[in-house]
Design an enzyme around this catalytic site. Sequence first.
Site, mmCIF file in Angstrom:
data_model
loop_
_atom_site.group_PDB
_atom_site.id
_atom_site.type_symbol
_atom_site.label_atom_id
_atom_site.label_comp_id
_atom_site.label_asym_id
_atom_site.label_seq_id
_atom_site.Cartn_x
_atom_site.Cartn_y
_atom_site.Cartn_z
ATOM 1 N N SER A 154 15.859 30.726 15.025
ATOM 2 C CA SER A 154 16.876 29.771 15.459
ATOM 3 C C SER A 154 16.946 28.589 14.488
ATOM 4 O O SER A 154 17.128 28.791 13.292
ATOM 5 C CB SER A 154 16.588 29.332 16.898
ATOM 6 O OG SER A 154 17.705 28.729 17.501
ATOM 7 N N ASP A 215 22.999 38.481 20.395
ATOM 8 C CA ASP A 215 22.548 37.104 20.147
ATOM 9 C C ASP A 215 23.748 36.259 19.713
ATOM 10 O O ASP A 215 24.437 36.582 18.747
ATOM 11 C CB ASP A 215 21.472 37.128 19.066
ATOM 12 C CG ASP A 215 20.854 35.762 18.774
ATOM 13 O OD1 ASP A 215 21.398 34.734 19.218
ATOM 14 O OD2 ASP A 215 19.807 35.730 18.096
ATOM 15 N N HIS A 268 19.073 35.972 22.318
ATOM 16 C CA HIS A 268 18.615 35.015 21.313
ATOM 17 C C HIS A 268 17.156 34.634 21.516
ATOM 18 O O HIS A 268 16.401 34.513 20.547
ATOM 19 C CB HIS A 268 19.471 33.751 21.334
ATOM 20 C CG HIS A 268 19.034 32.727 20.327
ATOM 21 N ND1 HIS A 268 19.115 32.951 18.968
ATOM 22 C CD2 HIS A 268 18.473 31.488 20.474
ATOM 23 C CE1 HIS A 268 18.637 31.895 18.313
ATOM 24 N NE2 HIS A 268 18.240 31.002 19.212
#
Length: 281
Positions: A154, A215, A268
């Site tokens: 991320s 995601d 995610h």
Amino acid sequence: MKQFSAKYALILLATAGQALAASTQGISEDLYNRLVEMATISQAAYADLCNIPSTIIKGEKIYNAQTDINGWILRDDTSKEIITVFRGTGSDTNLQLDTNYTLTPFDTLPQCNDCEVHGGYYIGWISVQDQVESLVKQQASQYPDYALTVTGHSLGASMAALTAAQLSATYDNVRLYTFGEPRSGNQAFASYMNDAFQVSSPETTQYFRVTHSNDGIPNLPPADEGYAHGGVEYWSVDPYSAQNTFVCTGDEVQCCEAQGGQGVNDAHTTYFGMTSGACTW
């Protein structure tokens, strides 16, 4: 949250026309295990590196209080590599960086012509640049035959991308593994990364951009705001396995980004069955 199976992925790609030619299903077990290892480290960074592989030696902490960027320098004497890992979003301060989409000149890397990068992540990068370069230099001087690996999930993935770009100007043996990486810069930056990390082929690439199912973070910031992805995409679909990992080398919207996910979702926060900071693996 809807999950995408390997069967669904094959149906989807079969209708993707020309994009299918640039997507192949299945990777070697060795590469799959390598991606899982890097994902383990990246997900563990949310919880002070809990349950990392036993061969890895935890080194110095990277931290800036103003940006709340967190990372570590690690070493693996078995694989002979120095690993820099960055934590993903863990605070409101980090979230402010995430949402600063202003493209900013990558001034710390003048070799990157016309390169602009995510404004928030550039602020994060310059807040820890001196620490990172100093710590990597110390380790590289002590272990000159070790490869340099950079990874993160991320926000940590984009931090890893900017770090790897910077290190590639000084060192020849830099490898990059990102998980759920947002778009980190403009097309000039993506092109620079593709050249620097030999992305022309999966056989040569040193930039492994791993995505999962639908995601939503790899769809941000939007491409129509001047952003682009680099790297070879390795798209993992459920149930996760080497066979259910697709190699995507063409249009960036053919695999994960084509699923229409937006923002933080289940796909995610979980990679290869490991949820960020959960430490249950």
